[in-house]
Design a protein around this motif. Structure first.
Motif, mmCIF file in Angstrom:
data_model
loop_
_atom_site.group_PDB
_atom_site.id
_atom_site.type_symbol
_atom_site.label_atom_id
_atom_site.label_comp_id
_atom_site.label_asym_id
_atom_site.label_seq_id
_atom_site.Cartn_x
_atom_site.Cartn_y
_atom_site.Cartn_z
ATOM 1 N N LEU A 109 0.809 -1.215 0.000
ATOM 2 C CA LEU A 109 0.000 0.000 0.000
ATOM 3 C C LEU A 109 0.845 1.269 0.000
ATOM 4 O O LEU A 109 1.834 1.365 0.737
ATOM 5 N N PRO A 110 0.452 2.263 -0.792
ATOM 6 C CA PRO A 110 1.046 3.595 -0.648
ATOM 7 C C PRO A 110 0.536 4.253 0.635
ATOM 8 O O PRO A 110 -0.515 3.859 1.166
ATOM 9 N N THR A 111 1.258 5.222 1.142
ATOM 10 C CA THR A 111 0.902 5.857 2.407
ATOM 11 C C THR A 111 0.057 7.107 2.173
ATOM 12 O O THR A 111 -0.168 7.535 1.036
ATOM 13 N N TYR A 112 -0.369 7.711 3.285
ATOM 14 C CA TYR A 112 -1.169 8.947 3.211
ATOM 15 C C TYR A 112 -0.397 10.050 2.505
ATOM 16 O O TYR A 112 -0.969 10.808 1.721
ATOM 17 N N ALA A 113 0.885 10.139 2.754
ATOM 18 C CA ALA A 113 1.694 11.190 2.124
ATOM 19 C C ALA A 113 1.760 11.020 0.612
ATOM 20 O O ALA A 113 1.971 11.996 -0.118
ATOM 21 N N GLN A 186 14.465 4.371 7.623
ATOM 22 C CA GLN A 186 14.356 3.171 6.788
ATOM 23 C C GLN A 186 13.195 2.273 7.238
ATOM 24 O O GLN A 186 12.505 1.675 6.416
ATOM 25 N N PHE A 187 12.999 2.169 8.562
ATOM 26 C CA PHE A 187 11.900 1.358 9.077
ATOM 27 C C PHE A 187 10.556 1.895 8.584
ATOM 28 O O PHE A 187 9.681 1.130 8.165
ATOM 29 N N LEU A 188 10.394 3.209 8.621
ATOM 30 C CA LEU A 188 9.141 3.818 8.170
ATOM 31 C C LEU A 188 8.998 3.774 6.653
ATOM 32 O O LEU A 188 7.887 3.680 6.130
ATOM 33 N N ALA A 189 10.099 3.846 5.936
ATOM 34 C CA ALA A 189 10.049 3.891 4.473
ATOM 35 C C ALA A 189 9.727 2.528 3.863
ATOM 36 O O ALA A 189 8.886 2.412 2.972
ATOM 37 N N GLY A 191 10.933 -0.836 5.820
ATOM 38 C CA GLY A 191 11.159 -1.974 6.702
ATOM 39 C C GLY A 191 9.894 -2.638 7.191
ATOM 40 O O GLY A 191 9.791 -3.877 7.237
ATOM 41 N N TRP A 192 8.875 -1.840 7.554
ATOM 42 C CA TRP A 192 7.636 -2.397 8.090
ATOM 43 C C TRP A 192 6.898 -3.251 7.067
ATOM 44 O O TRP A 192 6.069 -4.100 7.432
ATOM 45 N N ARG A 193 7.179 -3.068 5.771
ATOM 46 C CA ARG A 193 6.458 -3.800 4.720
ATOM 47 C C ARG A 193 6.901 -5.267 4.601
ATOM 48 O O ARG A 193 6.125 -6.116 4.151
ATOM 49 N N LEU A 194 8.116 -5.558 4.984
ATOM 50 C CA LEU A 194 8.655 -6.896 4.730
ATOM 51 C C LEU A 194 7.865 -8.021 5.386
ATOM 52 O O LEU A 194 7.621 -9.054 4.747
ATOM 53 N N PRO A 195 7.431 -7.904 6.659
ATOM 54 C CA PRO A 195 6.639 -9.000 7.237
ATOM 55 C C PRO A 195 5.344 -9.266 6.477
ATOM 56 O O PRO A 195 4.902 -10.420 6.391
ATOM 57 N N PHE A 196 4.737 -8.226 5.911
ATOM 58 C CA PHE A 196 3.506 -8.405 5.139
ATOM 59 C C PHE A 196 3.788 -9.113 3.815
ATOM 60 O O PHE A 196 3.027 -9.986 3.379
ATOM 61 N N LEU A 197 4.862 -8.737 3.162
ATOM 62 C CA LEU A 197 5.197 -9.346 1.875
ATOM 63 C C LEU A 197 5.607 -10.813 2.033
ATOM 64 O O LEU A 197 5.381 -11.632 1.138
ATOM 65 N N LEU A 198 6.188 -11.142 3.182
ATOM 66 C CA LEU A 198 6.574 -12.530 3.447
ATOM 67 C C LEU A 198 5.361 -13.451 3.460
ATOM 68 O O LEU A 198 5.478 -14.653 3.214
ATOM 69 N N SER A 199 4.189 -12.900 3.696
ATOM 70 C CA SER A 199 2.970 -13.699 3.759
ATOM 71 C C SER A 199 2.731 -14.495 2.480
ATOM 72 O O SER A 199 2.214 -15.616 2.524
ATOM 73 N N ALA A 200 3.105 -13.934 1.342
ATOM 74 C CA ALA A 200 2.863 -14.620 0.066
ATOM 75 C C ALA A 200 3.572 -15.977 0.042
ATOM 76 O O ALA A 200 3.011 -16.985 -0.425
ATOM 77 N N VAL A 201 4.781 -16.017 0.579
ATOM 78 C CA VAL A 201 5.534 -17.278 0.618
ATOM 79 C C VAL A 201 4.925 -18.236 1.636
ATOM 80 O O VAL A 201 4.716 -19.426 1.352
#
Length: 452
Positions: A109-113, A186-189, A191-201
């Motif tokens: 997802l893109p962010t509010y900004a 980096q976490f906000l940009a 890093g937080w996305r990686l656990p969600f993307l891992l779901s596909a695997v």
């Protein structure tokens, strides 16, 4: 094709294989559902609900966690109704697929900004899909294990599936723990996305496993003998209203405890008290590890001493921990913080959670069991998981940063659970009122009514 006798073969390889498959699938499903709560507590307020008032951002982000809980009863009604008509296995494949797609999309997802108000709208929509899927997941997963298990081992095999919750929580928390070591930018940009993307695997692995297990023998038996009913959810409510309400009551304490700790206390400790987030995430991970012991241990013990004594002991222990847990967190001492989260999860949640699968499943007959157990389980979700973290955040803010109102709230929930368990009947030792003859009589009456 059903396999006669597989449910009665104590310790059979099939029983173990089904329980393991259910546990793996449930682990992935809970991982997907729970990483949202962690992300909402840590970053979603800033990325999707920016506000000059930090409390407002936190409340909005945590409120979106509740959206998933509010939709869970609807998921339970629709999916469990199908589970009692077409089978447990098909529903489990569908719920895992839907959960995986929604979780992966959150990571993209893109962010509010970037796109404005459309970002939080899409986030909430995907959270709704997550909640709907998990609403039908739990009932099917535990029933596959419980209905394949011999009666004298249902508590243990049901608890094996329940282990999927702390494992999923631990995996998700550990992933954020590692990513929390990144610089904030980096976490906000990304890093937080990686656990969600891992779901596909993970979901691909889970689907491969779930497609290789047979249907529940008790469901096959009910279908082959003509015991299935047209509207299982309605019949579960109509015939077993007391059991559905008992299911709601027994869930309130353990459910509230786990989300007060993993959502409210996580946000409170890191944002209000300034405790390092890696320490708090490590404490939650420690609690999840301890639950790997308490959940199957007390599930197994309940096969010997009964479901009610264990559940009562767990709810009393949860009430006793209500003040000490928050005193320890408020102290800020690293050892005290870790002990607070670990004991709160392992005892306040784990003892009851280990007994829950067999306890709720045994309250209902095979032809309405998916519906009845799921309703009792999921009706508590909007309260314990959806409202409680938000209410706790508000109560602490209203009390000037003091946590005593949250402790009193948790004691109140424990009182409700104790009352519910007290009026429930014992189900561990072969009660036949939830199967065979009464269910056949009901099916015959339904046939007569439909024919007329």
């Amino acid at each position: 094709m059903s396999e006669p006798g597989c449910g009665a073969a104590n310790g059979s390889s099939l029983t173990r294989r089904v329980a393991l498959a259910s546990a793996i699938g449930t682990t992935i499903e809970w991982y997907d559902f729970l990483i949202y709560a962690t992300a909402a507590s840590l970053v979603f307020g800033r990325l999707f609900f920016p506000s000059d008032a930090g409390l407002t951002s936190s409340l909005l982000a945590i409120s979106t966690i509740g959206v998933g809980f509010l939709i869970r009863p609807l998921g339970a009604v629709i999916l469990s109704n199908l589970g009692d008509r077409v089978g447990r296995r098909a529903m489990l494949v569908g719920t895992l697929s839907a959960m995986g797609v929604a979780t992966t999309l959150i990571g993209l997802l893109p962010t509010y900004a970037q796109i404005g108000v459309a970002a939080p709208i899409m986030l909430v929509a995907l959270r709704l899909v997550q909640g709907f899927a998990v609403g039908g997941e739990w009932g099917g997963a535990v029933l596959m294990a419980v209905e394949h298990a011999p009666r004298g081992r249902r508590g243990f095999y049901g608890s094996v599936v329940q282990v999927g919750f702390p494992v999923g929580l631990g995996l998700g928390t550990f992933s954020f723990f590692l990513l929390a070591l990144l610089p904030d930018e980096q976490f906000l940009a990304w890093g937080w996305r990686l656990p969600f993307l891992l779901s596909a695997v993970l979901v691909s692995v889970g689907l491969f496993i779930r497609l290789r297990v047979p249907e529940s023998p008790e469901f096959e038996r009910a279908r082959n003998s003509g015991e299935l009913v047209r509207f299982p959810v309605w019949q579960a409510v109509r015939r077993h209203p007391r059991s559905v309400l008992i299911g709601l009551g027994v869930r309130l304490t353990e459910l509230s405890w786990i989300y007060v700790l993993t959502v409210f206390a996580l946000e409170y400790a890191t944002h209000t008290l300034g405790i390092p987030r890696d320490l708090v995430l490590a404490a939650i991970a420690a609690g999840a590890l301890l639950e790997l012991v308490t959940v199957p241990l007390f599930g197994a013990v309940s096969d010997r001493v009964g479901r009610r004594p264990i559940y009562l002991a767990g709810s009393v222990a949860a009430a006793a921990l209500a003040f000490p847990v928050f005193w320890a967190i408020d102290s800020g001492d690293p050892i005290a913080v870790v002990c607070a989260f670990a004991l709160g999860m392992a005892v306040g949640h784990g003892v009851m959670y280990g007994v829950q699968a067999s306890f709720l499943a045994e309250l209902f007959g095979a032809n309405v069991r998916y519906s009845g157990a799921s309703l009792g389980y999921q009706l508590a979700a909007p309260i314990g998981g959806g409202l409680v973290p938000v209410v706790a955040t508000y109560l602490v803010a209203d009390a000037g940063g003091k946590t005593w109102p949250v402790s009193l709230m948790m004691i109140g929930f424990a009182a409700v659970t104790i009352a519910a368990v007290w009026v429930a009947r014992e189900t561990a030792h072969g009660t036949e009122s939830t199967s065979t003859a009464p269910e056949q009589a009901w099916a015959e009456r339904q046939g007569e009514l439909e024919a007329s």
